[in-house]
Write an enzyme that holds these catalytic residues in place. Sequence first.
Site, PDB file in Angstrom:
ATOM      1  N   CYS A 166      10.393   4.820 -83.849  1.00  0.00           N
ATOM      2  CA  CYS A 166      10.504   3.407 -84.207  1.00  0.00           C
ATOM      3  C   CYS A 166      11.737   3.140 -85.055  1.00  0.00           C
ATOM      4  O   CYS A 166      12.511   2.232 -84.791  1.00  0.00           O
ATOM      5  CB  CYS A 166       9.243   2.946 -84.935  1.00  0.00           C
ATOM      6  SG  CYS A 166       9.296   1.192 -85.381  1.00  0.00           S
TER       7      CYS A 166
ATOM      8  N   CYS B   3      11.922   0.635 -81.914  1.00  0.00           N
ATOM      9  CA  CYS B   3      11.714  -0.790 -82.125  1.00  0.00           C
ATOM     10  C   CYS B   3      12.624  -1.409 -83.185  1.00  0.00           C
ATOM     11  O   CYS B   3      13.046  -2.554 -83.038  1.00  0.00           O
ATOM     12  CB  CYS B   3      10.251  -1.070 -82.452  1.00  0.00           C
ATOM     13  SG  CYS B   3       9.474   0.072 -83.601  1.00  0.00           S
TER      14      CYS B   3
ATOM     15  N   LYS C  50      16.349  -1.520 -81.827  1.00  0.00           N
ATOM     16  CA  LYS C  50      16.306  -2.372 -80.638  1.00  0.00           C
ATOM     17  C   LYS C  50      16.153  -3.835 -81.020  1.00  0.00           C
ATOM     18  O   LYS C  50      16.830  -4.710 -80.451  1.00  0.00           O
ATOM     19  CB  LYS C  50      15.161  -1.933 -79.730  1.00  0.00           C
ATOM     20  CG  LYS C  50      15.029  -2.736 -78.449  1.00  0.00           C
ATOM     21  CD  LYS C  50      13.918  -2.169 -77.587  1.00  0.00           C
ATOM     22  CE  LYS C  50      12.598  -2.184 -78.326  1.00  0.00           C
ATOM     23  NZ  LYS C  50      11.504  -1.553 -77.568  1.00  0.00           N
TER      24      LYS C  50
ATOM     25  N   TYR D 276       8.076  -2.729 -71.052  1.00  0.00           N
ATOM     26  CA  TYR D 276       8.693  -3.534 -72.100  1.00  0.00           C
ATOM     27  C   TYR D 276      10.075  -3.011 -72.497  1.00  0.00           C
ATOM     28  O   TYR D 276      10.981  -3.793 -72.815  1.00  0.00           O
ATOM     29  CB  TYR D 276       7.774  -3.630 -73.318  1.00  0.00           C
ATOM     30  CG  TYR D 276       7.629  -2.373 -74.136  1.00  0.00           C
ATOM     31  CD1 TYR D 276       8.440  -2.164 -75.247  1.00  0.00           C
ATOM     32  CD2 TYR D 276       6.699  -1.399 -73.807  1.00  0.00           C
ATOM     33  CE1 TYR D 276       8.317  -1.004 -76.011  1.00  0.00           C
ATOM     34  CE2 TYR D 276       6.576  -0.241 -74.549  1.00  0.00           C
ATOM     35  CZ  TYR D 276       7.382  -0.051 -75.650  1.00  0.00           C
ATOM     36  OH  TYR D 276       7.262   1.096 -76.399  1.00  0.00           O
TER      37      TYR D 276
ATOM     38  N   GLU E  90      13.343  -5.422 -72.325  1.00  0.00           N
ATOM     39  CA  GLU E  90      14.061  -5.744 -73.550  1.00  0.00           C
ATOM     40  C   GLU E  90      15.541  -5.391 -73.447  1.00  0.00           C
ATOM     41  O   GLU E  90      16.412  -6.186 -73.811  1.00  0.00           O
ATOM     42  CB  GLU E  90      13.399  -5.033 -74.728  1.00  0.00           C
ATOM     43  CG  GLU E  90      12.055  -5.646 -75.070  1.00  0.00           C
ATOM     44  CD  GLU E  90      11.258  -4.857 -76.098  1.00  0.00           C
ATOM     45  OE1 GLU E  90      10.330  -5.443 -76.684  1.00  0.00           O
ATOM     46  OE2 GLU E  90      11.544  -3.665 -76.311  1.00  0.00           O
TER      47      GLU E  90
ATOM     48  N   HIS F  36       3.475 -30.375 -87.445  1.00  0.00           N
ATOM     49  CA  HIS F  36       4.419 -31.054 -86.561  1.00  0.00           C
ATOM     50  C   HIS F  36       5.735 -31.345 -87.273  1.00  0.00           C
ATOM     51  O   HIS F  36       5.732 -31.702 -88.441  1.00  0.00           O
ATOM     52  CB  HIS F  36       3.792 -32.367 -86.077  1.00  0.00           C
ATOM     53  CG  HIS F  36       4.646 -33.125 -85.123  1.00  0.00           C
ATOM     54  ND1 HIS F  36       4.804 -32.748 -83.810  1.00  0.00           N
ATOM     55  CD2 HIS F  36       5.424 -34.228 -85.310  1.00  0.00           C
ATOM     56  CE1 HIS F  36       5.614 -33.604 -83.213  1.00  0.00           C
ATOM     57  NE2 HIS F  36       6.008 -34.503 -84.103  1.00  0.00           N
TER      58      HIS F  36
ATOM     59  N   GLU G 159       2.235 -25.563 -83.119  1.00  0.00           N
ATOM     60  CA  GLU G 159       1.193 -26.589 -83.063  1.00  0.00           C
ATOM     61  C   GLU G 159       0.543 -26.672 -81.690  1.00  0.00           C
ATOM     62  O   GLU G 159      -0.574 -27.172 -81.537  1.00  0.00           O
ATOM     63  CB  GLU G 159       1.757 -27.959 -83.449  1.00  0.00           C
ATOM     64  CG  GLU G 159       2.709 -28.568 -82.431  1.00  0.00           C
ATOM     65  CD  GLU G 159       3.187 -29.956 -82.832  1.00  0.00           C
ATOM     66  OE1 GLU G 159       2.328 -30.792 -83.177  1.00  0.00           O
ATOM     67  OE2 GLU G 159       4.406 -30.186 -82.822  1.00  0.00           O
TER      68      GLU G 159
END
Length: 448
Positions: free
Chosen positions: A43, A48, A51, A178, A182, A437, A442
Site C-alpha cells: 500500500c 494505493c 497510485k 481495479y 485506475e 444543498h 444530498e
Amino acid sequence: MPEYDYDLFTIGAGSGGVRASRVAAAHGAKVAVAEEYRVGGTCVIRGCVPKKMLVYGSMFAEELGHAETLGWTIEGKRFDWATLRDFVNADVDRLEGLYGNTLASHDVEVFAERATITGPHSLRLASGREVTAKYILVATGAWPAMPEFPGLEHCISSNEVFHLEQQPKCLMVVGGGYIAMEFAGIFNALGSEVTVVNRTDRILRSYDAQIVDRMLHIAMGRGIDFRMHSQIKSVEKGADGCLVVDLGDSNPVKVDQVLIATGRDPNSVGLGLECAGIEMADNGAIKVDEYNRTSCDSIYAVGDVTDRVQLTPVAIREGHAFADTVFGGNPRMIDYGSIPSAVFSQPPLAGVGLTEEEARAKYGDVKVYTSDFRPMKNIFSPHAERGLYKMIVEATSEKVLGIHMIGPESPEILQAAAVAVKAGLTKQAFDDTVALHPSMAEELVLLK
C-alpha cells in the site's frame, strides 16, 4: 534464559504486519520483524498511496481543461512526468520513514532481510542467523499475477509503473480489475493513448453492473480503447524500442509499454511454510481460522497472503485483532460484512454491501432507488458526464442492503454512507435526513 528469542516474529512489514507488531509490543511482547524490501508494504510503497497521488496529479489535467470556463487563462501549460514521479516517490520515502519510526518507538527490532520458517517456532534469516519465537506471524501480502506468453519480459507490472523513465505515449493495460482501470484512467488523463485488453466482456466483476456500465461508457468517451474477449499471444520488441503486441484475432498493436494488471496472488512462495505443516489453498493462500491461526498452532497469518479480502484496512484490522487475541487477552474476530471499497478511476466509483444482482439472488424481492444526475462540477466540463447513485433495499423492511455510486468524490461520500449500511438502517432514515444543498452527497437522501 527465555525459552524463545522473541515472543513474536513477524515476516513482512506491510500494513498488517506493522500494525500487529506495534500492538503486540504495546501489550508487552518482545517483537521482531523481517522485511526484505522496504517497510510499509504494498500500500505505502507500490500500491494505493502512490497510485492515489498519481490519480490526483492526472486529475489536475482535467481541471486545467476547465480553466477558461472558470475564468482562468493559463499560458505555457505542460506536463512533466518525471516531476510527478519523483515527487510521489519522495513522499513514499517519507512514509517509509514514518512506518520505521513507529516500529522503533515500540522497541520492535527490524531485520532488513528475508526470513523463512524452519519449524513451528524457528526461522532462518538470509544472513544465516537462526532465531526462535513463541509465535510467528506471516504478513507477506500479495504479488502481481503475471500470465505466461512469449515476450512477457518486455512488459511491466504495477510494481514498476511508478518508476518509468518516461511517460508512454501509447500504453496497453492488460486486465479488468481495479488496478487496470485506475492506471488506464491515470495515463489517459495525462495524455497517453490507452488500450485496455480484457479476456472477458466484463470488467470490475465485484462491483454493481449498472455502475460499471456507466464507468465504461465514460471511459470510452474519454478515449480509452477497450478490447474485450482478447488476450495477448505474444509481445515483440522492435528495433525502435516499441512493442508489437499480437492479440491473435486482429492486427498487431504497436505501443510503448504494456502494463500487466491481471490481479495479485498470495505472496507465499519460498517462505518454508511446509516446514511447519501449514495448510495452503490451491492458489497459494495460507488457510487460517477466524482468529487468523494457521493449521500450526504457533503460526498465524493476516492480510493479502490469506486471500480473504485484499484491502489494506482489512489487513490492518486483522493484524490488530491478532495482537489483541494472542497478546492482549482479548480474543477478537473480524466482521467481513459490508466492507466499503472504491475504484479510483476517472470518475471514481464506490460501493458497500450487496450489489443489485447479489441482493436479488439472496433476497429475491428487493427495491432499487436511483439518482441519475449531472454533478454541478461537471457543468464546467465539455464532457456531458452524469453521476449515478443507487440504493438497494429489502422489499418489506426497506433495510438498506447496498449503496453504489459513480461520480466526482464518490469514495469520500461513500465512506459516510457505509456507516449507515453497517448499522442496518432503513431507507426511511435517509428520507428523514435533511439534504445538504448544493452538494452531490444530498442525492443519497433524495433517491427515488
